[in-house]
Write a protein that holds these residues in place. Structure first.
Motif, PDB file in Angstrom:
ATOM      1  N   ARG A 303     -28.072 -51.816  55.141  1.00  0.00           N
ATOM      2  CA  ARG A 303     -27.841 -52.276  56.514  1.00  0.00           C
ATOM      3  C   ARG A 303     -28.994 -53.126  57.035  1.00  0.00           C
ATOM      4  NH1 ARG A 303     -23.955 -49.347  59.797  1.00  0.00           N
ATOM      5  NH2 ARG A 303     -25.384 -49.317  61.549  1.00  0.00           N
ATOM      6  N   TYR A 306     -28.466 -56.623  55.852  1.00  0.00           N
ATOM      7  CA  TYR A 306     -27.345 -57.268  56.544  1.00  0.00           C
ATOM      8  C   TYR A 306     -27.631 -57.469  58.033  1.00  0.00           C
ATOM      9  CZ  TYR A 306     -22.313 -58.272  57.083  1.00  0.00           C
ATOM     10  OH  TYR A 306     -21.094 -58.870  57.294  1.00  0.00           O
ATOM     11  N   VAL A 308     -27.928 -55.054  60.329  1.00  0.00           N
ATOM     12  CA  VAL A 308     -27.339 -54.058  61.227  1.00  0.00           C
ATOM     13  C   VAL A 308     -28.427 -53.125  61.718  1.00  0.00           C
ATOM     14  CG1 VAL A 308     -25.420 -52.500  61.555  1.00  0.00           C
ATOM     15  CG2 VAL A 308     -25.365 -54.115  59.668  1.00  0.00           C
ATOM     16  N   PRO A 328     -25.298 -59.456  61.551  1.00  0.00           N
ATOM     17  CA  PRO A 328     -24.154 -59.644  60.651  1.00  0.00           C
ATOM     18  C   PRO A 328     -23.571 -61.050  60.704  1.00  0.00           C
ATOM     19  CG  PRO A 328     -23.992 -57.531  61.726  1.00  0.00           C
ATOM     20  CD  PRO A 328     -25.172 -58.225  62.351  1.00  0.00           C
ATOM     21  N   LYS A 329     -23.522 -61.635  61.885  1.00  0.00           N
ATOM     22  CA  LYS A 329     -22.937 -62.960  62.017  1.00  0.00           C
ATOM     23  C   LYS A 329     -23.744 -63.991  61.210  1.00  0.00           C
ATOM     24  CE  LYS A 329     -21.265 -66.218  65.410  1.00  0.00           C
ATOM     25  NZ  LYS A 329     -21.046 -66.530  66.807  1.00  0.00           N
ATOM     26  N   ILE A 332     -23.380 -63.464  57.378  1.00  0.00           N
ATOM     27  CA  ILE A 332     -22.162 -64.038  56.798  1.00  0.00           C
ATOM     28  C   ILE A 332     -22.308 -65.553  56.665  1.00  0.00           C
ATOM     29  CG2 ILE A 332     -19.709 -64.461  57.243  1.00  0.00           C
ATOM     30  CD1 ILE A 332     -19.532 -61.620  58.313  1.00  0.00           C
ATOM     31  N   LEU A 338     -21.272 -57.530  53.621  1.00  0.00           N
ATOM     32  CA  LEU A 338     -21.415 -56.088  53.433  1.00  0.00           C
ATOM     33  C   LEU A 338     -20.051 -55.413  53.390  1.00  0.00           C
ATOM     34  CD1 LEU A 338     -23.027 -53.288  53.674  1.00  0.00           C
ATOM     35  CD2 LEU A 338     -22.672 -53.543  56.121  1.00  0.00           C
ATOM     36  N   ARG A 344     -12.849 -46.983  57.402  1.00  0.00           N
ATOM     37  CA  ARG A 344     -11.997 -46.820  58.583  1.00  0.00           C
ATOM     38  C   ARG A 344     -12.760 -47.088  59.875  1.00  0.00           C
ATOM     39  NH1 ARG A 344      -7.170 -44.113  57.406  1.00  0.00           N
ATOM     40  NH2 ARG A 344      -6.970 -43.351  59.525  1.00  0.00           N
ATOM     41  N   GLU A 345     -14.034 -46.686  59.903  1.00  0.00           N
ATOM     42  CA  GLU A 345     -14.815 -46.863  61.130  1.00  0.00           C
ATOM     43  C   GLU A 345     -15.518 -48.217  61.180  1.00  0.00           C
ATOM     44  OE1 GLU A 345     -14.947 -44.852  63.795  1.00  0.00           O
ATOM     45  OE2 GLU A 345     -13.469 -43.574  62.800  1.00  0.00           O
ATOM     46  N   GLN A 346     -15.905 -48.732  60.020  1.00  0.00           N
ATOM     47  CA  GLN A 346     -16.738 -49.935  60.015  1.00  0.00           C
ATOM     48  C   GLN A 346     -16.095 -51.138  59.321  1.00  0.00           C
ATOM     49  OE1 GLN A 346     -19.927 -48.091  57.893  1.00  0.00           O
ATOM     50  NE2 GLN A 346     -20.931 -47.412  59.767  1.00  0.00           N
ATOM     51  N   GLY A 347     -15.090 -50.874  58.525  1.00  0.00           N
ATOM     52  CA  GLY A 347     -14.553 -51.970  57.732  1.00  0.00           C
ATOM     53  C   GLY A 347     -13.268 -52.584  58.265  1.00  0.00           C
ATOM     54  N   LEU A 348     -12.478 -51.788  58.967  1.00  0.00           N
ATOM     55  CA  LEU A 348     -11.135 -52.251  59.307  1.00  0.00           C
ATOM     56  C   LEU A 348     -10.825 -52.086  60.786  1.00  0.00           C
ATOM     57  CD1 LEU A 348      -9.284 -50.461  56.381  1.00  0.00           C
ATOM     58  CD2 LEU A 348      -9.704 -52.906  56.559  1.00  0.00           C
ATOM     59  N   LEU A 360     -10.597 -61.752  58.811  1.00  0.00           N
ATOM     60  CA  LEU A 360     -11.374 -61.543  60.034  1.00  0.00           C
ATOM     61  C   LEU A 360     -12.814 -62.044  59.947  1.00  0.00           C
ATOM     62  CD1 LEU A 360     -10.835 -60.263  62.819  1.00  0.00           C
ATOM     63  CD2 LEU A 360     -11.902 -58.184  61.956  1.00  0.00           C
ATOM     64  N   ALA A 361     -13.368 -62.063  58.762  1.00  0.00           N
ATOM     65  CA  ALA A 361     -14.793 -62.368  58.652  1.00  0.00           C
ATOM     66  C   ALA A 361     -15.067 -63.860  58.469  1.00  0.00           C
ATOM     67  CB  ALA A 361     -15.410 -61.579  57.501  1.00  0.00           C
ATOM     68  N   LYS A 414     -11.526 -59.128  52.521  1.00  0.00           N
ATOM     69  CA  LYS A 414     -12.239 -59.726  53.648  1.00  0.00           C
ATOM     70  C   LYS A 414     -13.535 -60.370  53.171  1.00  0.00           C
ATOM     71  CE  LYS A 414     -13.882 -57.313  57.213  1.00  0.00           C
ATOM     72  NZ  LYS A 414     -13.952 -56.195  58.154  1.00  0.00           N
TER      73      LYS A 414
END
Lengths: 506, 326
Positions: A303, A306, A308, A328-329, A332, A338, A344-348, A360-361, A414
């Motif tokens: 993190r 990346y 975060v 993160p922006k 990318i 990453l 479920r909480e961070q990826g989607l 999305l990315a 993604k």
């Protein structure tokens, strides 16, 4: 350590358990003596937590019998386990921050109340003081829990278990996670006191040196089977490690033919509250593994790269250019992606459509001056679905309806859509079925073959050995070794020993 | 993947969740039509539409903010402030266009201030915008001293709220254009897509390289702007700036937006839903008056209907795992 002469407290015989057809425990025998400290060790997925959950009533067993003090008992609920005097202290600390020590201790306990349900504070505080004294928690019992340190909270959770008047077996699950040596020593003094009270303890820890310090016997599990129970005094780290590893099949991993290019990423002396002085270099076409136990700082390292988590000291150099600030922006934009630990909480975005998640990315390919081109969008999305073999009803399906493996593939898709040159994978196969796992590995191999750099953070040693070209071992936030991977058993043992004990045994 | 699995199976829960609100709406209309012979008359229906336009505009503003995952309680106070400022400028001899444009400014400014409070200072959006509502209402009363502003407002300005264009009321045309514009923004642009993403899972959106703060700030500003637009149009319709103008919009806009979330899709805010929600509220208000019900009973029933509609939608949503395609 004269435990041999003591009476048996718990005997588990032929315990088997399967989840949806997959056997996770295969006829396990386990015994615990009175006043004994017994360690349960094994790799992730060896079956430790399943066995313990059966013992404390959270899971039912498929086959087998449990004896407590020689009597056959049926433990069908956590309440029943409590009643029998079996308490578990979980790794996570669940306390109510705005309630006092005494109130937290007695949370959920039946306690003598005065008329009209009024609390008998005097009695409650007296009892709490006793408990605090037992666990060495030197605080007023009216102190609010949010004022306690992490270590003090840990003591309080042990106190909660001690509150059980029938208490005879205590299960400690990774009690020293995120604790420094000083706190650990203090905790061990408290635990040694328990022993004098004839309480038996099952101790689960990834840290082998602690196991050697405090336990009498050690049981090793591997792939749901019991390998052996040994007396702590008669074994050694390397013996344990080789019992934990055994022989493994590696057919699910692609045959790596690494083509290593120039350096793409250099990490120099990276430090923050978790990491200290982490340095390594990643090359084009290389899969670099970061292996360590839970809490070793793998996720934090990933993190930080990346953007975060922040880092206080050190440098990140991407293709010879020092990255000054990162989020993160920006990451990318610079070609870093990453795949986060928790999809479920961070990826989607679970309630959004598959195509929307996949793209999305990166909006560059399918938008022109802020407008979405639906034609290109659906073409790109379908291409990714085909490439990743995502099983779906269509590109408009919400990702919440996909299975775990397919959801993880969406996160990978993604990433692919960003055309990055550096991919960070954090536990990419957690909760993913075998078939999807193999496909994910193949994809990582293909990416590397195209010259991208890959960092794989994993707590599955098998995965690190099966896939990575070099493996960095994290221990307490320090990168203590970088091991070239020759897939030999010695290497595997060496890495595990480093990660578990922080020392080189080879 | 076989085609049989592609077809989702619907059962009554799913139907109830998706179409329950609509069904309830039609039932309500039938009851009103049976009990009142005026209800289905062309003029009455036009009246309902006309009365709903203002509520629709402010509800669209709230919908956008909710899509981004935030909340804005200050919108109804912006309605009053904008109406008052525009009429005040007009009665001081300003031209219609400058007065109209300056009247929109407070919406943008307040939206921006809300964003600062919520996104940079970290106040929860409910509290921050509730505080803002109180402050803005205070400003409105400071400006007006509690009196409405109606002196020397030019006739031409009233066209926006009362006029007709090719036989259709101007506000209805405005609303239709606005609906198309916002629908386009939400579904056809990457900003709209990002707004849904941020509201759906802010952390995942951030890790996908989306600037969450920027998107949410945009949502607050659009919300404020639409509330201000509602304010200046309402002033034109009423022919005056009323310090109390925002009053009923506060709860009605929330009600319409949440009713809207229960329409077609389970728990996802969307414009069409909000528009239907607005029509339901508008029809309810109209029907109750036609039936001669007391104002207090109207409030009581409205409250119950809203909770019921959302509950129905939630019951269906709870069962969603049943529709999993494996």
């Amino acid at each position: 350590m004269e435990s041999t002469s003591l009476a048996l407290k718990i005997e588990m015989k032929g315990i088997s358990k399967a989840f949806s057809g997959t056997e996770v425990l295969k006829a396990i025998d386990f015994e615990l003596k009175e006043g004994e400290f017994h360690a349960l060790v094994g790799e992730n997925g060896a079956g430790k937590s399943t066995l313990l959950k059966i013992l404390c009533g959270a899971y039912s067993l498929d086959q087998g019998e449990i004896y407590l003090n020689g009597q056959n008992v049926l433990i069908d609920s956590p309440a029943k386990a409590q009643q029998l005097g079996i308490s578990i202290v979980h790794q996570d600390i669940n306390l109510v921050p705005y309630l006092s020590i005494a109130e937290n201790l007695f949370l959920g306990q039946k306690f003598s109340k005065k008329m009209l349900g009024m609390m008998d504070w005097k009695n409650l505080h007296r009892k709490s003081k006793e408990i605090c004294h037992m666990v060495g928690l030197n605080r007023k019992v009216t102190t609010e829990v949010r004022e306690l340190t992490f270590f003090e909270k840990r003591l309080l959770t042990i106190g909660q278990a001690l509150l059980n008047p029938n208490m005879q077996v205590m299960i400690l699950d990774e009690p020293t996670a995120s604790m420094d040596k000083y706190a650990k020593d203090q905790l061990f003094r408290v635990l040694t006191n328990l022993k004098e009270n004839k309480i038996s303890v099952i101790y689960v820890s990834h840290r082998l040196n602690e196991v050697f310090e405090i336990t009498d016997r050690i049981t090793v599990l591997r792939n749901g089977e019991k390998i052996k129970t040994v007396r702590t005094a008669e074994t050694s780290t390397d013996q344990l490690v080789s019992m934990m590893i055994g022989q493994k099949l590696r057919e699910q991993y692609p045959d790596r033919k690494p083509n290593i290019g120039t350096a793409i990423l250099q990490i120099k002396r990276l430090s923050n509250s978790v990491l200290s002085n982490v340095s390594f270099t990643l090359h084009q076409g290389e899969i670099f593994g970061i292996f360590g136990t839970t809490g070793s700082g793998k996720t934090e390292l990933i993190r930080s790269i990346y953007g975060v988590d922040s880092y206080e000291q050190g440098e990140i150099i991407l293709e010879d250019r020092v990255i000054k600030s990162i989020n993160p922006k920006k990451a990318i934009k610079k070609g870093i992606f990453l795949v986060p630990e928790d999809r479920r909480e961070q990826g989607l975005i679970l309630n959004m459509a598959l195509k929307e998640n996949l793209l999305l990315a990166n909006f560059d390919k399918h938008t022109r001056s802020y407008l979405i081109n639906h034609k290109i969008e659906s073409k790109e999305a379908k291409g990714l679905i085909k490439r990743l073999k995502i099983k779906t009803a269509g590109i408009k399906q919400k990702v919440v309806y996909l299975s775990g493996g397919n959801q993880q593939k969406v996160v990978l898709g993604k990433g692919l859509y960003t055309d990055s040159k550096l991919y960070l994978f954090d536990e990419p196969t957690k909760g993913v079925d075998v078939g999807a796992k193999a496909e994910i590995y193949k994809l990582m191999d293909q990416l590397a073959a195209q010259g991208t750099g890959i960092i794989l953070a994993t707590s599955e040693l098998n995965e690190a050995i099966g896939l990575c070209d070099r493996i960095g071992v994290l221990y307490h936030g320090e990168l203590i070794a970088i091991v070239p991977n020759d897939q030999s058993n010695q290497t595997e043992e060496k890495i595990l020993a480093l990660a578990l004990a922080g020392e080189n045994i080879a | 993947m076989g085609t049989e699995q592609n077809k989702r199976q619907y059962d009554w829960r799913e139907l109830l969740a998706r179409y329950g609100t609509i069904f309830g709406f039609f039932t309500m209309c039938i009851i009103f039509a049976l009990l009142s012979d005026v209800f289905l008359k062309y003029n009455n229906i036009l009246n309902i539409l006309l009365q709903s336009t203002m509520l629709a505009i402010i509800s669209f503003g709230l919908t956008i903010v909710i899509i981004s995952g935030e909340f804005d309680a200050s919108l109804s106070s912006i309605v009053a402030l904008s109406g008052v400022i525009t009429t005040l400028l007009l009665s001081n001899g300003w031209g219609i266009i400058p007065a109209f444009l300056v009247g929109l400014l407070p919406g943008i400014v307040i939206g921006f201030l809300n964003a600062i409070a919520v996104l940079w200072l970290g106040v929860s959006s409910f509290i921050a915008t509730l505080g803002m509502m109180s402050s803005v209402t205070g400003i409105v009363y400071m400006i007006t001293q509690g009196r409405s502003i109606w002196q020397s407002i030019p006739e031409d300005y009233l066209w926006l709220g009362r006029g007709y264009f090719m036989g259709i009321p101007v506000p209805v045309i405005t609303l239709a254009l606005l609906f198309l514009l916002l629908w386009f923004f939400l579904t056809q642009t990457n900003l709209g897509r990002k707004m849904y993403a941020v509201g759906g899972n802010a952390e995942a959106a951030r890790l996908s390289g989306i600037n969450v703060r920027k998107i949410r700030m945009l949502a607050f500003i659009i919300g404020g702007f639409l509330a201000a637009l509602c304010g200046v149009l309402l002033a034109s319709r009423l022919g005056s700036g009323q310090p109390t103008a925002g009053g009923t919009y506060f709860l009605d806009a929330i009600a319409a937006t949440f009713l809207g979330q229960s329409i077609f899709s389970k728990g996802k805010p969307h414009l069409t839903g909000t528009l239907i929600g607005v029509l339901i509220i508008g029809t309810m208000n109209n029907g109750f008056v036609l039936l001669g019900m007391s104002y207090y009973i109207q409030d009581l029933i409205k409250g119950l209907v809203i909770v019921l509609a959302v509950a129905v939608a939630t019951i269906g949503a709870k069962n969603k795992n049943q529709y999993t395609v494996k």
